[in-house]
Every structure is written in C-alpha cells, then in structure tokens.
Design a protein around this motif. Structure first.
Motif, PDB file in Angstrom:
ATOM      1  N   LEU A 113      12.043  23.229  25.267  1.00  0.00           N
ATOM      2  CA  LEU A 113      11.657  22.012  25.988  1.00  0.00           C
ATOM      3  C   LEU A 113      10.259  21.562  25.579  1.00  0.00           C
ATOM      4  O   LEU A 113      10.009  20.367  25.404  1.00  0.00           O
ATOM      5  N   LEU A 114       9.342  22.502  25.413  1.00  0.00           N
ATOM      6  CA  LEU A 114       7.989  22.143  24.988  1.00  0.00           C
ATOM      7  C   LEU A 114       7.985  21.600  23.567  1.00  0.00           C
ATOM      8  O   LEU A 114       7.261  20.643  23.256  1.00  0.00           O
ATOM      9  N   ALA A 115       8.778  22.211  22.683  1.00  0.00           N
ATOM     10  CA  ALA A 115       8.864  21.728  21.311  1.00  0.00           C
ATOM     11  C   ALA A 115       9.411  20.310  21.272  1.00  0.00           C
ATOM     12  O   ALA A 115       8.904  19.445  20.540  1.00  0.00           O
ATOM     13  N   ARG A 116      10.431  20.056  22.059  1.00  0.00           N
ATOM     14  CA  ARG A 116      11.019  18.717  22.080  1.00  0.00           C
ATOM     15  C   ARG A 116      10.078  17.706  22.714  1.00  0.00           C
ATOM     16  O   ARG A 116      10.017  16.546  22.284  1.00  0.00           O
ATOM     17  N   LEU A 117       9.349  18.116  23.751  1.00  0.00           N
ATOM     18  CA  LEU A 117       8.376  17.209  24.352  1.00  0.00           C
ATOM     19  C   LEU A 117       7.298  16.851  23.336  1.00  0.00           C
ATOM     20  O   LEU A 117       6.882  15.689  23.229  1.00  0.00           O
ATOM     21  N   ASN A 118       6.856  17.833  22.578  1.00  0.00           N
ATOM     22  CA  ASN A 118       5.867  17.585  21.541  1.00  0.00           C
ATOM     23  C   ASN A 118       6.421  16.626  20.488  1.00  0.00           C
ATOM     24  O   ASN A 118       5.733  15.679  20.061  1.00  0.00           O
ATOM     25  N   GLU A 119       7.655  16.836  20.069  1.00  0.00           N
ATOM     26  CA  GLU A 119       8.274  15.957  19.082  1.00  0.00           C
ATOM     27  C   GLU A 119       8.432  14.540  19.641  1.00  0.00           C
ATOM     28  O   GLU A 119       8.255  13.555  18.914  1.00  0.00           O
ATOM     29  N   SER A 120       8.762  14.439  20.912  1.00  0.00           N
ATOM     30  CA  SER A 120       8.963  13.118  21.501  1.00  0.00           C
ATOM     31  C   SER A 120       7.659  12.339  21.556  1.00  0.00           C
ATOM     32  O   SER A 120       7.645  11.119  21.350  1.00  0.00           O
ATOM     33  N   VAL A 121       6.545  13.029  21.823  1.00  0.00           N
ATOM     34  CA  VAL A 121       5.244  12.363  21.812  1.00  0.00           C
ATOM     35  C   VAL A 121       4.956  11.820  20.417  1.00  0.00           C
ATOM     36  O   VAL A 121       4.549  10.656  20.252  1.00  0.00           O
ATOM     37  N   GLU A 122       5.171  12.648  19.405  1.00  0.00           N
ATOM     38  CA  GLU A 122       4.925  12.212  18.032  1.00  0.00           C
ATOM     39  C   GLU A 122       5.794  11.020  17.658  1.00  0.00           C
ATOM     40  O   GLU A 122       5.332  10.058  17.036  1.00  0.00           O
ATOM     41  N   LEU A 123       7.071  11.070  18.043  1.00  0.00           N
ATOM     42  CA  LEU A 123       7.998   9.985  17.722  1.00  0.00           C
ATOM     43  C   LEU A 123       7.608   8.701  18.448  1.00  0.00           C
ATOM     44  O   LEU A 123       7.634   7.611  17.847  1.00  0.00           O
TER      45      LEU A 123
END
Length: 229
Positions: free
Chosen positions: A84-94
């Motif tokens: 979940l943290l990895a995806r949240l980080n990716e979503s911020v970047e996107l």
C-alpha cells in the motif's frame, strides 16, 4: 523491512492508485500503530509528496523509517502495508507527472459540530520530507527567491499550523485565506516539481558542505483529525 518495497514492486503488478477502501485500510493501520509524533495518512502523503518533488530521488530505505517504527507482527500484514505504501508513493509520482495531484488532508471538528479541512498533518509530513534533504532545499532557497515564491501556499499553511518556523513576515491567515491556500496546494506542488526538473542541482550544490536537518526538524509534532482525499 525497509528494503522490501523495491523487491515487492519488481515482483508485483498493481494499479498505482489506491481506492477508498485501501486508503482506509492504510489509515487504520497507521492509527493503530501511531505514537504521539508519528505520521498518519495525511502526513505520509505530505512526506511522499516532498520526497517526490524534491531536489533528488530518495530511496524507500530512507523515508520508510519516518512512517514505520516497529517490526511487523505478521509477515502477511507487513507485505500488505508495504504494498500500500509503495502504491501510494507511485500514485503521488503519477499525479505530479500528469498534473493531477490532490493532497490527502485531515479534518478537524469545529465548535458548531461541523468539520473543516486541515493541512496540519500534510504540512507536518511535507516538512519531514524536506528535512531528509534539508541542506539541498535550504541552499537553493537561499539562492533563488523564485523557489520560495512557488512554495508560498505550502509555507503559509505550515507557518499557520506551527509546523514551519521562519523569519519571514507571515500574517495569520483568515478562514478564507486558509481555504485559498488549500486550493492552491496542487498548483504549488506541480510548480515545485517542474522547478526542480528545469533547474536541477548543480555539482557544487550536490558536493557542498553537509548540514543538519534544518530549523524545522525539531519542531513539536502535533497530530489530529481524519484524512480526506
């Protein structure tokens, strides 16, 4: 534990954006393990935002300890939280890359029983993300007033919430001004990201003398409210 995000990201395909159920799941985990000065979901989002738009890339090994403070009691739970943290980080970047950034903000209860959006947690997390590269941020801020201008809404909210200390003259925000600064957060985040892309660090800045985490690193951390996306 902190080196699990890169390995997990390489082995798993997932949608970057978390849905409301997954945000709630991460929020509940953070609340269940939160100490007085630990970040909740809005703070984690602010932290990942500062990391994502800052002067240089920061590996998960460095920012994860700002979020996770104890070993996982269960291996499956640990993998899920890291995902979940990895995806949240990716979503911020996107979101930043596509100019669709939306901050996750907290809510506070008002005396009349209503609620209002609060930038306290997000600003707290953002300040900790800046702290991770304080020397680089402070060096450029001291040399280029344009970066300070781009950070204006973020700084105004952070000073209002007692997160940032500054010698600049920031008058207390009215309710309307506070709401206007909240509305300007997405634009400010995008503008700062574009700034660092267009004016990256020079070799002199990268190799400059070391420094501490800056004047805002030892501020008293305050928690409260609920997250809202």
């Amino acid at each position: 534990m902190t080196d699990s995000i890169p390995d997990l990201a390489q082995q798993t395909e997932w949608p970057s954006e978390l849905d409301d159920t997954e945000l709630e799941e991460l929020d509940q985990f953070l609340r269940a393990h939160a100490g007085e000065e630990h970040l909740l979901l809005d703070g984690v989002h602010g932290l990942l935002t500062a990391v994502g738009i800052g002067p240089e890339k920061i590996a998960p090994d460095e920012w994860l300890p700002e979020i996770l403070h104890e070993p996982f009691a269960d291996e499956d739970e640990g993998r899920r939280v890291l995902e979940l943290l990895a995806r949240l980080n990716e979503s911020v970047e996107l979101e930043v890359e596509t100019d669709n950034y939306e901050p996750i903000l907290g809510e506070v209860d008002l005396d009349d029983g209503d609620t209002a959006l609060s930038a306290l947690g997000w600003c707290e997390g953002f300040s900790r993300g800046v702290d991770l590269r304080a020397r680089l941020w402070e060096s450029r801020l001291g040399a280029d007033s344009h970066l300070t201008e781009l950070l204006g809404p973020i700084m105004a909210l952070a000073v209002e919430e007692g997160v940032f200390a500054t010698d600049a003259d920031f008058a207390p925000l009215s309710e309307q001004e506070y709401d206007e600064c909240l509305a300007q957060l997405p634009g400010a985040v995008s503008a700062v990201a574009h700034y660092w892309n267009e004016a990256p660090l020079t070799p002199e800045e990268l190799n400059g003398p070391g420094g501490d985490a800056g004047e805002n690193a030892n501020l008293k951390r305050k928690r409260g409210g609920r997250w809202v996306h």
